[in-house]
Design an enzyme around this catalytic site. Structure first.
Site, PDB file in Angstrom:
ATOM      1  N   HIS A 198      -6.784   2.007   0.587  1.00 53.87           N
ATOM      2  CA  HIS A 198      -7.114   1.887   2.016  1.00 53.87           C
ATOM      3  C   HIS A 198      -7.762   3.169   2.540  1.00 53.87           C
ATOM      4  O   HIS A 198      -7.299   3.780   3.499  1.00 53.87           O
ATOM      5  CB  HIS A 198      -5.861   1.560   2.832  1.00 53.87           C
ATOM      6  CG  HIS A 198      -6.159   0.732   4.051  1.00 53.87           C
ATOM      7  ND1 HIS A 198      -5.343  -0.257   4.512  1.00 53.87           N
ATOM      8  CD2 HIS A 198      -7.217   0.763   4.902  1.00 53.87           C
ATOM      9  CE1 HIS A 198      -5.858  -0.812   5.597  1.00 53.87           C
ATOM     10  NE2 HIS A 198      -6.996  -0.208   5.856  1.00 53.87           N
TER      11      HIS A 198
ATOM     12  N   GLU B 203       0.836  -1.197   0.000  1.00 53.81           N
ATOM     13  CA  GLU B 203       0.000   0.000   0.000  1.00 53.81           C
ATOM     14  C   GLU B 203       0.869   1.244   0.000  1.00 53.81           C
ATOM     15  O   GLU B 203       1.885   1.290   0.694  1.00 53.81           O
ATOM     16  CB  GLU B 203      -0.923   0.003   1.227  1.00 53.81           C
ATOM     17  CG  GLU B 203      -1.952  -1.121   1.201  1.00 53.81           C
ATOM     18  CD  GLU B 203      -2.876  -1.109   2.417  1.00 53.81           C
ATOM     19  OE1 GLU B 203      -2.704  -0.252   3.306  1.00 53.81           O
ATOM     20  OE2 GLU B 203      -3.772  -1.965   2.480  1.00 53.81           O
TER      21      GLU B 203
END
Length: 319
Positions: free
Chosen positions: A285, A264
């Site tokens: 996210h 991420e």
């Protein structure tokens, strides 16, 4: 008045939370933009952070005065909890506060995929002619939704699918009490494969633990319907991403939406193969990323931090 405690804000927080922290005369606040950030190991009594910062065993061993770490959000896999315990540092999080915003995103992503919204939008932006008969979506009305993880977020997700689409809800959680969700209409299943075989939508709401790492992999994709959608707004690592790519390419499932990945934020370099597929939507996210939620959860972080520093009982204690 000389401040009693020095608190380092290691990641960005909502302005209302920062204002609340700075308003306390007992606190010296060091913001992320302050060059003194690099000296936190020597001076911090308290730390507040989000998922961007990782606290390792080395960090805790070097922290001379650290009493408390408060993480905005539920997941604390970016904090070495064993090291925190060893060095007597309290760790707190903010459970249940993200439930509404994460559930909203789960539903939004699912509908965007099932109705092929992103795919159609991309085609229009490229100047392509969209033939409606060739971009048929999938309705979620009265479908079966399998919720893996019967905690706060999973419950709100279940309630939304029930209320908006009259879905049948299956719940799976090997550690939740038998009376979990006694106020939500659902069927509890005790085997994961039973849920996978019946569900039109499989939505994940579990933490990343050794017991959940790779819990959706090659064998699980074989159990799922070819028309099923997988949603991961929980944690990267819960889904075997290589197995997911294979399942999508082979048509073992209908599509997937991911707000949590092993790497991420997602990049073309890391996820080019998945992002090349029209039946995949990825977001970095952002489940908790609403203005309202960031303000609310940020102020709870500050309130928790101040309580711990003042030796009062505080919510969300992890260790």
């Amino acid at each position: 008045m000389t401040p009693k405690f020095t608190v380092y804000v290691l990641d960005p927080y909502h302005p209302d939370a920062i204002k609340l922290l700075q308003s306390d005369p007992n606190i010296k606040t060091i913001l992320p933009t302050d060059p003194a950030q690099t000296c936190w190991h020597a001076h911090a009594d308290g730390i507040i952070l989000r998922s961007e910062t990782v606290l390792s065993a080395k960090d805790f061993s070097q922290a001379k005065k650290l009493k408390v770490v408060v993480k905005q959000g539920v997941g604390v896999d970016n904090i070495d909890l064993d090291a925190a315990r060893k060095h007597g540092v309290a760790v707190h999080n903010t459970p249940a506060l993200n439930s509404e915003s994460v559930a909203e995103l789960c539903m939004a992503l699912t509908l965007a995929l099932s109705r092929r919204i992103c795919e159609i939008d991309r085609a229009i932006r490229k100047g392509q002619r969209v033939v409606r008969s060739q971009v048929l979506g999938v309705s979620m009305f009265r479908k079966t939704v399998g919720v893996i993880g019967m905690g706060n977020i999973g419950k709100v997700v279940a309630q939304k699918w029930l209320g908006a689409f009259e879905c049948r809800i299956l719940g799976f959680d090997p550690v939740a009490p038998k009376d979990a969700w006694n106020d939500v209409k659902h069927d509890r299943v005790w085997c994961l494969d039973e849920l996978l075989k019946q569900s039109d939508l499989v939505t994940l709401h579990v933490p990343l633990l050794e017991s959940t790492r790779g819990m959706i992999g090659e064998e699980q994709f074989k159990d799922m319907k070819m028309t099923a959608i997988l949603v991961n707004c929980a944690r990267g690592g819960v889904v075997d991403e290589a197995a997911l790519l294979h399942a999508l390419k082979e048509g073992q499932i209908w599509g997937a939406v991911l707000d949590a990945m092993e790497t991420e934020p997602p990049t073309l370099e890391s996820y080019g193969d998945l992002l090349a597929l029209e039946n995949v939507i990825m977001t970095p996210h952002v489940g908790a990323s609403t203005v309202e939620n960031q303000c609310r959860s940020g102020t709870v972080v500050i309130d928790t931090l101040l309580k711990v520093l003042n030796e009062e009982t505080a919510p969300g204690k992890v260790c």
